[in-house]
Design a protein around this motif. Structure first.
Motif, PDB file in Angstrom:
ATOM      1  N   VAL A  76       0.782  -1.176  -0.027  1.00 38.73           N
ATOM      2  CA  VAL A  76       0.152  -0.077   0.008  1.00 38.73           C
ATOM      3  C   VAL A  76       0.906   1.237  -0.104  1.00 38.73           C
ATOM      4  CG1 VAL A  76      -1.789   1.434   1.354  1.00 38.73           C
ATOM      5  CG2 VAL A  76      -1.779  -1.113   1.214  1.00 38.73           C
ATOM      6  N   VAL A  77       0.752   2.202  -1.069  1.00 38.35           N
ATOM      7  CA  VAL A  77       1.455   3.111  -1.181  1.00 38.35           C
ATOM      8  C   VAL A  77       0.543   4.570  -0.822  1.00 38.35           C
ATOM      9  CG1 VAL A  77       2.767   4.783  -2.780  1.00 38.35           C
ATOM     10  CG2 VAL A  77       2.732   2.180  -2.994  1.00 38.35           C
ATOM     11  N   ARG A  78       1.136   5.544  -0.446  1.00 32.34           N
ATOM     12  CA  ARG A  78       0.120   6.663   0.343  1.00 32.34           C
ATOM     13  C   ARG A  78       0.858   7.674  -0.621  1.00 32.34           C
ATOM     14  NH1 ARG A  78      -0.298   7.518   6.299  1.00 32.34           N
ATOM     15  NH2 ARG A  78      -0.086   9.726   5.608  1.00 32.34           N
ATOM     16  N   ARG A  79      -0.070   8.392  -1.441  1.00 32.65           N
ATOM     17  CA  ARG A  79       0.392   9.852  -2.137  1.00 32.65           C
ATOM     18  C   ARG A  79      -0.367  10.875  -1.741  1.00 32.65           C
ATOM     19  NH1 ARG A  79      -0.149   6.210  -7.066  1.00 32.65           N
ATOM     20  NH2 ARG A  79       1.944   5.137  -7.297  1.00 32.65           N
ATOM     21  N   GLU A  80       0.199  12.004  -1.660  1.00 31.65           N
ATOM     22  CA  GLU A  80      -0.351  13.425  -1.340  1.00 31.65           C
ATOM     23  C   GLU A  80      -0.981  14.037  -2.731  1.00 31.65           C
ATOM     24  OE1 GLU A  80      -1.029  14.083   1.823  1.00 31.65           O
ATOM     25  OE2 GLU A  80       0.105  12.445   2.464  1.00 31.65           O
ATOM     26  N   GLY A  81      -2.150  14.572  -2.669  1.00 29.30           N
ATOM     27  CA  GLY A  81      -2.559  15.151  -3.875  1.00 29.30           C
ATOM     28  C   GLY A  81      -4.050  15.427  -3.633  1.00 29.30           C
ATOM     29  N   GLU A  82      -4.730  15.840  -4.680  1.00 26.40           N
ATOM     30  CA  GLU A  82      -6.328  15.736  -4.693  1.00 26.40           C
ATOM     31  C   GLU A  82      -6.921  14.688  -5.431  1.00 26.40           C
ATOM     32  OE1 GLU A  82      -7.641  19.622  -5.986  1.00 26.40           O
ATOM     33  OE2 GLU A  82      -5.985  20.697  -5.155  1.00 26.40           O
ATOM     34  N   PHE A  83      -7.507  13.759  -4.913  1.00 28.22           N
ATOM     35  CA  PHE A  83      -8.087  12.645  -5.139  1.00 28.22           C
ATOM     36  C   PHE A  83      -9.322  12.431  -4.907  1.00 28.22           C
ATOM     37  CE2 PHE A  83      -3.617  11.670  -4.122  1.00 28.22           C
ATOM     38  CZ  PHE A  83      -3.059  11.410  -5.200  1.00 28.22           C
ATOM     39  N   ASP A  84     -10.197  11.738  -5.468  1.00 25.00           N
ATOM     40  CA  ASP A  84     -11.599  11.177  -5.239  1.00 25.00           C
ATOM     41  C   ASP A  84     -11.500   9.721  -5.073  1.00 25.00           C
ATOM     42  OD1 ASP A  84     -12.725  13.471  -5.439  1.00 25.00           O
ATOM     43  OD2 ASP A  84     -13.126  12.985  -7.895  1.00 25.00           O
ATOM     44  N   CYS A  85     -12.012   8.975  -3.728  1.00 21.59           N
ATOM     45  CA  CYS A  85     -11.944   7.698  -3.259  1.00 21.59           C
ATOM     46  C   CYS A  85     -12.788   6.882  -4.325  1.00 21.59           C
ATOM     47  CB  CYS A  85     -12.484   7.608  -1.938  1.00 21.59           C
ATOM     48  SG  CYS A  85     -12.461   5.823  -1.305  1.00 21.59           S
ATOM     49  N   ARG A  86     -12.090   5.850  -4.711  1.00 15.54           N
ATOM     50  CA  ARG A  86     -12.741   5.091  -5.775  1.00 15.54           C
ATOM     51  C   ARG A  86     -13.713   4.040  -4.984  1.00 15.54           C
ATOM     52  NH1 ARG A  86     -10.523   3.341 -11.083  1.00 15.54           N
ATOM     53  NH2 ARG A  86     -11.837   1.654 -10.650  1.00 15.54           N
ATOM     54  N   ARG A  87     -13.849   3.991  -3.801  1.00 12.26           N
ATOM     55  CA  ARG A  87     -15.017   3.256  -3.194  1.00 12.26           C
ATOM     56  C   ARG A  87     -16.190   4.106  -2.947  1.00 12.26           C
ATOM     57  NH1 ARG A  87     -16.804   2.023   1.836  1.00 12.26           N
ATOM     58  NH2 ARG A  87     -17.989   0.235   1.784  1.00 12.26           N
ATOM     59  N   CYS A  88     -15.949   5.141  -2.210  1.00 11.39           N
ATOM     60  CA  CYS A  88     -16.726   5.996  -1.555  1.00 11.39           C
ATOM     61  C   CYS A  88     -17.065   7.391  -2.285  1.00 11.39           C
ATOM     62  CB  CYS A  88     -16.957   6.320  -0.217  1.00 11.39           C
ATOM     63  SG  CYS A  88     -15.308   7.379   0.299  1.00 11.39           S
ATOM     64  N   GLY A  89     -16.078   7.757  -3.178  1.00 12.44           N
ATOM     65  CA  GLY A  89     -16.144   9.041  -3.859  1.00 12.44           C
ATOM     66  C   GLY A  89     -15.861  10.276  -3.427  1.00 12.44           C
ATOM     67  N   ALA A  90     -15.401  10.234  -1.888  1.00 14.48           N
ATOM     68  CA  ALA A  90     -15.048  11.362  -1.132  1.00 14.48           C
ATOM     69  C   ALA A  90     -14.019  12.073  -1.735  1.00 14.48           C
ATOM     70  CB  ALA A  90     -14.923  10.966   0.287  1.00 14.48           C
ATOM     71  N   SER A  91     -13.846  13.396  -1.569  1.00 15.14           N
ATOM     72  CA  SER A  91     -12.459  13.919  -1.758  1.00 15.14           C
ATOM     73  C   SER A  91     -11.512  13.891  -0.837  1.00 15.14           C
ATOM     74  CB  SER A  91     -12.917  15.519  -2.069  1.00 15.14           C
ATOM     75  OG  SER A  91     -13.576  15.837  -3.071  1.00 15.14           O
ATOM     76  N   ILE A  92     -10.399  13.472  -1.286  1.00 12.90           N
ATOM     77  CA  ILE A  92      -9.406  13.079  -0.214  1.00 12.90           C
ATOM     78  C   ILE A  92      -7.969  13.718  -0.584  1.00 12.90           C
ATOM     79  CG2 ILE A  92     -10.173  10.836   0.548  1.00 12.90           C
ATOM     80  CD1 ILE A  92      -8.406   9.328  -1.474  1.00 12.90           C
TER      81      ILE A  92
END
Length: 120
Positions: A76-92
């Motif tokens: 599991v790799v963590r990356r900082e940025g602006e993403f949308d979760c593939r499971r729930c759609g939340a902005s992360i």
């Protein structure tokens, strides 16, 4: 990503589920992180069963590969940025990506990554 690549990635995800038995709805929830296409979802379940990854019995899925869990520290790799979760759609702002041999799956938020991998 084409349909064949999606099937391979989803089968590998199912091979790494950390539960011996799950309701079909929980398995479909995980598959939907790869595809929401119902035909492809059936193809994934069929492929996983043919390859000995799962057994299907009614609305229950039993995993057949013990000991293939995702190693958080390595896979599991963590990356900082602006993403949308593939499971729930939340902005992360921190995306968690799972590295499999067949490809990378993500991004997921910190709680969704645990749900997708069966740790919650």
């Amino acid at each position: 990503m084409d349909a064949e690549e999606r099937v391979e990635l989803a089968v590998e995800l199912l091979a790494h589920v950390e539960a011996d038995e799950l309701p079909l709805s929980d398995v479909v929830d995980r598959i939907e992180t790869v595809t929401t296409n119902p035909t492809l979802t059936r193809d994934i379940l069929d492929a996983a069963e043919l390859r000995g990854v799962i057994d299907r019995e009614g609305g229950t899925i039993r995993t057949r590969r013990g000991g293939t869990y995702v190693r958080f520290e390595e896979q599991v790799v963590r990356r900082e940025g602006e993403f949308d979760c593939r499971r729930c759609g939340a902005s992360i702002s921190t995306g968690h990506f799972v590295r499999f041999e067949t490809g990378e799956l993500g991004p997921f938020g910190s709680s969704c990554i645990r749900k997708v991998l069966g740790r919650e």
